[in-house]
Design a protein around this motif. Structure first.
Motif, PDB file in Angstrom:
ATOM      1  N   LEU A 120     -25.694  12.403  59.631  1.00  0.00           N
ATOM      2  CA  LEU A 120     -26.154  12.692  60.989  1.00  0.00           C
ATOM      3  C   LEU A 120     -25.354  11.896  62.017  1.00  0.00           C
ATOM      4  N   GLU A 121     -24.667  10.879  61.558  1.00  0.00           N
ATOM      5  CA  GLU A 121     -23.799  10.118  62.459  1.00  0.00           C
ATOM      6  C   GLU A 121     -22.594   9.667  61.645  1.00  0.00           C
ATOM      7  N   ALA A 122     -21.495   9.384  62.341  1.00  0.00           N
ATOM      8  CA  ALA A 122     -20.290   8.947  61.645  1.00  0.00           C
ATOM      9  C   ALA A 122     -20.551   7.575  61.027  1.00  0.00           C
ATOM     10  N   SER A 123     -20.143   7.399  59.768  1.00  0.00           N
ATOM     11  CA  SER A 123     -20.361   6.098  59.139  1.00  0.00           C
ATOM     12  C   SER A 123     -19.018   5.403  58.969  1.00  0.00           C
ATOM     13  N   SER A 124     -19.028   4.094  59.126  1.00  0.00           N
ATOM     14  CA  SER A 124     -17.793   3.325  58.990  1.00  0.00           C
ATOM     15  C   SER A 124     -17.729   2.740  57.588  1.00  0.00           C
ATOM     16  N   PRO A 125     -16.511   2.358  57.134  1.00  0.00           N
ATOM     17  CA  PRO A 125     -16.392   1.651  55.856  1.00  0.00           C
ATOM     18  C   PRO A 125     -17.303   0.416  55.805  1.00  0.00           C
ATOM     19  N   THR A 126     -17.500  -0.253  56.948  1.00  0.00           N
ATOM     20  CA  THR A 126     -18.381  -1.435  56.971  1.00  0.00           C
ATOM     21  C   THR A 126     -19.812  -1.064  56.595  1.00  0.00           C
ATOM     22  N   ASP A 127     -20.291   0.062  57.160  1.00  0.00           N
ATOM     23  CA  ASP A 127     -21.633   0.554  56.810  1.00  0.00           C
ATOM     24  C   ASP A 127     -21.753   0.772  55.313  1.00  0.00           C
ATOM     25  N   VAL A 128     -20.716   1.436  54.770  1.00  0.00           N
ATOM     26  CA  VAL A 128     -20.768   1.798  53.351  1.00  0.00           C
ATOM     27  C   VAL A 128     -20.768   0.539  52.487  1.00  0.00           C
ATOM     28  N   LEU A 129     -19.922  -0.433  52.844  1.00  0.00           N
ATOM     29  CA  LEU A 129     -19.873  -1.666  52.056  1.00  0.00           C
ATOM     30  C   LEU A 129     -21.192  -2.447  52.138  1.00  0.00           C
ATOM     31  N   ALA A 130     -21.803  -2.469  53.318  1.00  0.00           N
ATOM     32  CA  ALA A 130     -23.086  -3.171  53.465  1.00  0.00           C
ATOM     33  C   ALA A 130     -24.146  -2.498  52.597  1.00  0.00           C
ATOM     34  N   MET A 131     -24.126  -1.170  52.578  1.00  0.00           N
ATOM     35  CA  MET A 131     -25.105  -0.430  51.785  1.00  0.00           C
ATOM     36  C   MET A 131     -24.944  -0.754  50.296  1.00  0.00           C
ATOM     37  N   LEU A 132     -23.686  -0.781  49.821  1.00  0.00           N
ATOM     38  CA  LEU A 132     -23.439  -1.081  48.402  1.00  0.00           C
ATOM     39  C   LEU A 132     -23.949  -2.478  48.044  1.00  0.00           C
ATOM     40  N   ASP A 133     -23.698  -3.402  48.952  1.00  0.00           N
ATOM     41  CA  ASP A 133     -24.129  -4.776  48.734  1.00  0.00           C
ATOM     42  C   ASP A 133     -25.644  -4.826  48.571  1.00  0.00           C
ATOM     43  N   GLN A 134     -26.347  -4.128  49.473  1.00  0.00           N
ATOM     44  CA  GLN A 134     -27.805  -4.158  49.435  1.00  0.00           C
ATOM     45  C   GLN A 134     -28.353  -3.395  48.235  1.00  0.00           C
ATOM     46  N   LYS A 135     -27.801  -2.200  48.013  1.00  0.00           N
ATOM     47  CA  LYS A 135     -28.404  -1.322  47.010  1.00  0.00           C
ATOM     48  C   LYS A 135     -28.162  -1.811  45.584  1.00  0.00           C
ATOM     49  N   THR A 136     -26.988  -2.311  45.293  1.00  0.00           N
ATOM     50  CA  THR A 136     -26.661  -2.653  43.906  1.00  0.00           C
ATOM     51  C   THR A 136     -26.443  -4.136  43.676  1.00  0.00           C
ATOM     52  N   ALA A 137     -25.632  -4.778  44.516  1.00  0.00           N
ATOM     53  CA  ALA A 137     -25.256  -6.162  44.241  1.00  0.00           C
ATOM     54  C   ALA A 137     -26.479  -7.074  44.210  1.00  0.00           C
ATOM     55  N   ALA A 138     -27.429  -6.843  45.117  1.00  0.00           N
ATOM     56  CA  ALA A 138     -28.586  -7.738  45.209  1.00  0.00           C
ATOM     57  C   ALA A 138     -29.376  -7.760  43.903  1.00  0.00           C
ATOM     58  N   TYR A 139     -29.662  -6.604  43.343  1.00  0.00           N
ATOM     59  CA  TYR A 139     -30.533  -6.620  42.165  1.00  0.00           C
ATOM     60  C   TYR A 139     -29.772  -6.714  40.849  1.00  0.00           C
ATOM     61  N   SER A 140     -28.533  -6.191  40.812  1.00  0.00           N
ATOM     62  CA  SER A 140     -27.813  -6.161  39.536  1.00  0.00           C
ATOM     63  C   SER A 140     -27.020  -7.428  39.258  1.00  0.00           C
ATOM     64  N   PHE A 141     -26.638  -8.140  40.290  1.00  0.00           N
ATOM     65  CA  PHE A 141     -25.807  -9.327  40.075  1.00  0.00           C
ATOM     66  C   PHE A 141     -26.454 -10.596  40.626  1.00  0.00           C
ATOM     67  N   ARG A 142     -26.856 -10.550  41.905  1.00  0.00           N
ATOM     68  CA  ARG A 142     -27.436 -11.767  42.440  1.00  0.00           C
ATOM     69  C   ARG A 142     -28.724 -12.136  41.695  1.00  0.00           C
ATOM     70  N   ALA A 143     -29.627 -11.173  41.518  1.00  0.00           N
ATOM     71  CA  ALA A 143     -30.923 -11.502  40.912  1.00  0.00           C
ATOM     72  C   ALA A 143     -30.785 -12.148  39.528  1.00  0.00           C
ATOM     73  N   PRO A 144     -30.031 -11.557  38.570  1.00  0.00           N
ATOM     74  CA  PRO A 144     -29.956 -12.207  37.252  1.00  0.00           C
ATOM     75  C   PRO A 144     -29.310 -13.591  37.303  1.00  0.00           C
ATOM     76  N   LEU A 145     -28.236 -13.732  38.093  1.00  0.00           N
ATOM     77  CA  LEU A 145     -27.528 -15.017  38.108  1.00  0.00           C
ATOM     78  C   LEU A 145     -28.339 -16.091  38.830  1.00  0.00           C
ATOM     79  N   VAL A 146     -28.946 -15.722  39.962  1.00  0.00           N
ATOM     80  CA  VAL A 146     -29.704 -16.723  40.715  1.00  0.00           C
ATOM     81  C   VAL A 146     -31.017 -17.067  40.004  1.00  0.00           C
ATOM     82  N   LEU A 147     -31.627 -16.078  39.370  1.00  0.00           N
ATOM     83  CA  LEU A 147     -32.823 -16.377  38.572  1.00  0.00           C
ATOM     84  C   LEU A 147     -32.493 -17.402  37.490  1.00  0.00           C
ATOM     85  N   ALA A 148     -31.366 -17.180  36.811  1.00  0.00           N
ATOM     86  CA  ALA A 148     -30.940 -18.119  35.771  1.00  0.00           C
ATOM     87  C   ALA A 148     -30.836 -19.526  36.352  1.00  0.00           C
TER      88      ALA A 148
END
Lengths: 359, 359
Positions: A191-219
């Motif tokens: 619905l609006e033009a998205s920038s590479p920055t938007d896309v990278l922020a989304m990836l960080d939130q959607k995957t990096a937070a739970y798949s990488f940060r959570a296991p390592l920081v929990l440890a």
């Protein structure tokens, strides 16, 4: 690390994986057992969850266990429960992601929605009913696993401060994953033009937070690491997570389906807004194929043209260069971090595995 | 109870309700605040949740607070957090129930799915995209609230044993509600004949467990009540919950829409398998209207015929008699229970309110 140390570490990781498998099975089969007092379909739902859990590679639990030992943690039982929580959260998010995308397949096999829908179609349900039944089953399975993950963490036998840190991490992780998932759906509507920055922020939130940060920081929290260690792990984990997801997006369009188990059509049909696409959009050749992108009926004959434009626009080379840059950056971060050598080894291997994988 | 005691109790309940409102607002507005660092739509999602939470009657939190004081509890702050958890669980289940039923309205107004779908339709999204966006938003909102409810309970400052009892209760409550919801969807497909026993068990699981047992038993655990008190409350709460739901089913077909805020067509269109229907099915007149039941296009002109058959089959009178029987049974249970008088008063009023309400 000496060869003996490697052997010992490998053996420990091997044992840990078996412990995690065993504990997962115990947790889920207890629930399947309890569900038999309810309707037969409810027991089937728990059995479907058990099958799904048994099939996974347990990447996140292994990551947690290895980091936990490398950071000096010794309470294997607590770490195993946390590892199970991380895996259960992953399963819950994957199941709900499939509901959101209306997917009936996962890695080429019927997912929970698909299994439940097919079963009642055979018994005479209408297509509409079958699809609603499949979705309801998945939605409830996701709720149950999300809550089970959190329950496991809430029950860890820890000093109050550490327990609250674990609960905070879980809250933040879900808060961010949900933000990323929501934004992903938003971007796919274009619905609006998205920038590479938007896309990278989304990836960080959607995957990096739970798949990488959570296991390592929990440890690290469980091992009683200093806040400075946790801060360094947080930064590095997120960077690796984004590399993982950028590679995933490339494999989603240009990968070998037999190796990835994922159709190279689905991201295109879904109109998934990746960095590849965000880049290709800026090229004049994009206009010629724009109508194909997000077309739910996109055929196997039309897809190559779309892929060709993405490649020739420079999109593929651009994302590969972003991955290479980010790998260098992560290696620098690891190099200068005040982390134990065994943790640095793990993070270095993880970075290589995420950036270079082909499945 | 003397008049002064009633005044004091009323004033306490009034204050408690204000405290719960305030704490809910605090919890949700903190999250809305945090969500502003993400996409604008994510902040909108939290705002929609805030509006929804502000609108409710807070029946479950009030029930918990009153029982807590009546059972001798004095730590109002802890009870308020538990009361918020119960309300948040309710909101999560309502939101996910709407996703399962594909509802866009709740009490005559656009629900979260409806609000989000309408907004992007205006901005040019296709109908398919808008509906997927609405559903994704609701699904994620439900996940976030479910997890927030559990997080609040996990953070209560309680001795270990009591904390584990609270976590157990939450786990069991969600396990049962999910079983009931799953069975409800199953029954609405009508793939096999359902008995009144099936329907009553489903109501007990789907509603009584979370709306009545959870608030009352949580109050008792927090107040440090004896196991015998908890056992009695569990039995009575579940019985009241079923009465509540039986009345709800009657109002869903025969109620005054202006009072209930609920369309008297929706249960019929959905093919909702209630005790009324389970009874009416056994009457020969049912065959003549069977095709109308569960017809998603059922018109306002056809519905009265369906209602007439349900009434003339004796279904309505049967359910009214079940409600009356169950009320007598609950009053007997309350009479012979070893509960404090103030708790007995509360349960007696609750039973009357649930059985006789018209909205």
């Amino acid at each position: 690390m000496s060869e003996t140390a490697v052997d010992v570490a490998d053996a420990a990781v091997f044992d840990d994986a078996a412990l995690v498998e065993e504990r997962m099975l115990e947790l889920l089969s207890q629930r399947t057992q309890r569900s038999r007092a309810f309707a037969p379909a409810y027991a089937q739902l728990w059995q479907a969850v058990e099958r799904m859990a048994a099939g996974g590679k347990k990447v996140r639990p292994r990551m947690l266990m290895r980091a936990y030992h490398a950071l000096g943690g010794t309470d294997t039982r607590t770490a195993v429960d946390a590892a199970c929580a991380v895996e259960l959260l992953h399963l819950a998010l994957v199941i709900h992601d499939d509901v959101i995308d209306k997917d009936l397949l996962r890695r080429g096999e019927l997912n929970i929605s698909g299994q439940f829908a097919v079963e009642v179609m055979v018994r005479g349900a209408t297509r509409h009913e079958a699809s609603a039944w499949g979705e309801a089953s998945s939605l409830l399975a996701g709720d149950l696993l999300l809550s089970l993950a959190q329950s496991l963490l809430a029950r860890l036998d820890l000093p109050q401060q550490r327990r609250l840190a674990v609960l905070d991490l879980f809250d933040e992780t879900l808060f961010e994953s949900a933000a990323g998932e929501h934004h992903d759906v938003w971007l796919s509507m274009h619905l609006e033009a998205s920038s590479p920055t938007d896309v990278l922020a989304m990836l960080d939130q959607k995957t990096a937070a739970y798949s990488f940060r959570a296991p390592l920081v929990l440890a690290a929290i469980l091992a009683g690491s200093e806040p400075s260690i946790i801060a360094e792990l947080t930064t590095i984990a997120r960077q690796i997570g984004v590399i993982y997801q950028l590679r995933d997006d490339i494999l989603g369009l240009f990968g070998d389906e037999r190796a990835t188990g994922k159709s190279t059509l689905s991201d295109l049909r879904e109109g998934k807004e990746t960095l590849l696409i965000a880049y290709a959009r800026s090229d004049p050749s994009w206009q010629g194929v724009e109508a194909l992108f997000g077309d739910r009926e996109l055929s196997i004959m039309e897809a190559p043209e779309l892929r060709r434009v993405i490649e020739q626009s420079g999109g593929l080379a651009f994302v590969e260069s972003v991955i290479a840059d980010r790998c260098r950056h992560v290696h620098d971060l690891i190099g200068s971090a005040a982390l134990p050598p065994a943790v640095k080894d793990q993070l270095t291997e993880l970075t290589t595995a995420c950036s270079a994988r082909d499945s």
